[in-house]
Design a protein around this motif. Structure first.
Motif, PDB file in Angstrom:
ATOM      1  N   LEU A   1       0.857  -1.189   0.000  1.00  0.00           N
ATOM      2  CA  LEU A   1       0.000   0.000   0.000  1.00  0.00           C
ATOM      3  C   LEU A   1       0.892   1.237   0.000  1.00  0.00           C
ATOM      4  N   THR A   2       0.582   2.174  -0.882  1.00  0.00           N
ATOM      5  CA  THR A   2       1.326   3.430  -0.943  1.00  0.00           C
ATOM      6  C   THR A   2       0.351   4.598  -1.003  1.00  0.00           C
ATOM      7  N   LEU A   3       0.846   5.782  -0.703  1.00  0.00           N
ATOM      8  CA  LEU A   3       0.031   6.992  -0.831  1.00  0.00           C
ATOM      9  C   LEU A   3       0.255   7.663  -2.179  1.00  0.00           C
ATOM     10  N   ASN A   4       1.310   7.289  -2.872  1.00  0.00           N
ATOM     11  CA  ASN A   4       1.662   7.925  -4.141  1.00  0.00           C
ATOM     12  C   ASN A   4       1.738   6.901  -5.264  1.00  0.00           C
TER      13      ASN A   4
ATOM     14  N   GLN B   1      -6.290  -5.840  -0.810  1.00  0.00           N
ATOM     15  CA  GLN B   1      -7.488  -5.036  -1.095  1.00  0.00           C
ATOM     16  C   GLN B   1      -8.327  -4.886   0.176  1.00  0.00           C
ATOM     17  N   LYS B   2      -8.464  -5.956   0.938  1.00  0.00           N
ATOM     18  CA  LYS B   2      -9.199  -5.898   2.208  1.00  0.00           C
ATOM     19  C   LYS B   2      -8.500  -4.968   3.197  1.00  0.00           C
TER      20      LYS B   2
ATOM     21  N   ILE C   1      -7.726   0.221   6.517  1.00  0.00           N
ATOM     22  CA  ILE C   1      -6.736   1.160   7.060  1.00  0.00           C
ATOM     23  C   ILE C   1      -7.089   2.568   6.606  1.00  0.00           C
ATOM     24  N   ALA C   2      -7.469   3.398   7.567  1.00  0.00           N
ATOM     25  CA  ALA C   2      -7.969   4.747   7.264  1.00  0.00           C
ATOM     26  C   ALA C   2      -7.022   5.543   6.372  1.00  0.00           C
ATOM     27  N   LEU C   3      -5.739   5.450   6.612  1.00  0.00           N
ATOM     28  CA  LEU C   3      -4.757   6.212   5.847  1.00  0.00           C
ATOM     29  C   LEU C   3      -4.827   5.909   4.352  1.00  0.00           C
ATOM     30  N   PHE C   4      -5.164   4.670   3.995  1.00  0.00           N
ATOM     31  CA  PHE C   4      -5.153   4.249   2.588  1.00  0.00           C
ATOM     32  C   PHE C   4      -6.541   4.085   1.979  1.00  0.00           C
TER      33      PHE C   4
END
Length: 130
Positions: A34-37, A76-77, A82-85
């Protein structure tokens, strides 16, 4: 495969006896992160400890690892939970090679802790998206 104590293969932020002796050097392909960018930045591959995120004190060694998953459905789950993602995260695909560090065995949700050797540029082992 891992050495306890202060091993020059690991960052200065690693506690003694981390990674655990149960962690093994091996190839794992594919893995998902999982990444933010997207495309990902170097910061997308920081451990909880490097990113100064909160973690339970008894989980300091795990907080030094990078979290990845081996099963796309499981990540995906995780993304949905996870709120951040949840709304702004991305799932990227990559691989672990035995030269990059050591890994834990996958848990029941296919999660792996990846303790990366100091100096490894993790981003180059991942594609921009899945």
């Amino acid at each position: 495969m891992s050495d306890s104590g202060n091993n020059s293969n690991w960052g200065d932020h690693y506690p003694v006896s981390c990674p655990p002796s149960s962690a093994k050097s091996k190839d794992v392909d594919p893995v998902y992160r999982l990444t933010l960018n997207n495309p990902p930045t170097d910061e997308d591959f920081h451990s909880h400890k490097e990113a100064n995120r909160r973690y339970p004190p008894e989980k300091e060694c795990e907080a030094c690892a990078i979290s990845v998953f081996t099963d796309f459905e499981q990540i995906q789950k995780a993304k949905k939970k996870i709120a951040l993602f949840k709304n702004r995260g991305h799932i990227i695909k990559g691989q672990i090679t035995k030269e990059t560090g050591v890994v834990s065995e996958p848990d029941h949700k296919s999660h792996i802790n990846w303790w990366v050797y100091s100096g490894v540029e993790v981003k180059r082992y991942f594609k921009d998206n899945t």
